[in-house]
Design an enzyme around this catalytic site. Structure first.
Site, PDB file in Angstrom:
ATOM      1  NE  ARG A  20     -83.429  42.689 -30.395  1.00 26.37           N
ATOM      2  CZ  ARG A  20     -84.612  41.857 -30.393  1.00 26.37           C
ATOM      3  NH1 ARG A  20     -85.438  42.039 -31.179  1.00 26.37           N
ATOM      4  NH2 ARG A  20     -84.863  40.936 -29.452  1.00 26.37           N
ATOM      5  CG  ASN A  38     -80.847  40.853 -32.312  1.00 25.78           C
ATOM      6  OD1 ASN A  38     -80.526  42.032 -32.034  1.00 25.78           O
ATOM      7  ND2 ASN A  38     -81.480  40.218 -31.209  1.00 25.78           N
TER       8      ASN A  38
END
Length: 99
Positions: A20, A38
């Site tokens: 990320r 996520n």
């Protein structure tokens, strides 16, 4: 140049490896706005808005990911009109909570 919004689901070893953070940095590099998060099913999801060429470049980089990741696939997915409007109004690129 035209602007678009895209959603991607990235599969493989993509959680717990800095994916990320890396993806947000790459999106910012290309001048894109949106978010990355996520998913509880192990995937990473991105909603990204910007120039078509920049989106294409990011998608190509997502296929490799950061060094610790092992990307198995990058799947485009539909975006609702409401999500497209929100993405177009974003002012930056963020990491958001897991869904």
């Amino acid at each position: 140049m035209s602007k678009m919004v895209h959603r991607y689901f990235v599969t493989g070893r993509v959680q717990g490896v800095g994916f990320r953070y890396w993806a947000a940095g790459r999106a910012k590099h290309y001048g894109l706005v949106g978010w990355v998060r996520n998913r509880r099913d192990g995937r990473v999801e991105l909603l990204v808005y910007g120039e078509t060429d920049a989106l294409r470049s990011l998608e190509n980089e997502l296929r490799d990911g950061p060094p610790a990741a092992l990307v198995q696939g990058v799947e485009p997915a539909p975006v609702t009109p409401e999500e497209a409007e929100l993405a177009a109004g974003a002012t930056g690129f963020e990491q958001t909570a897991t869904l």
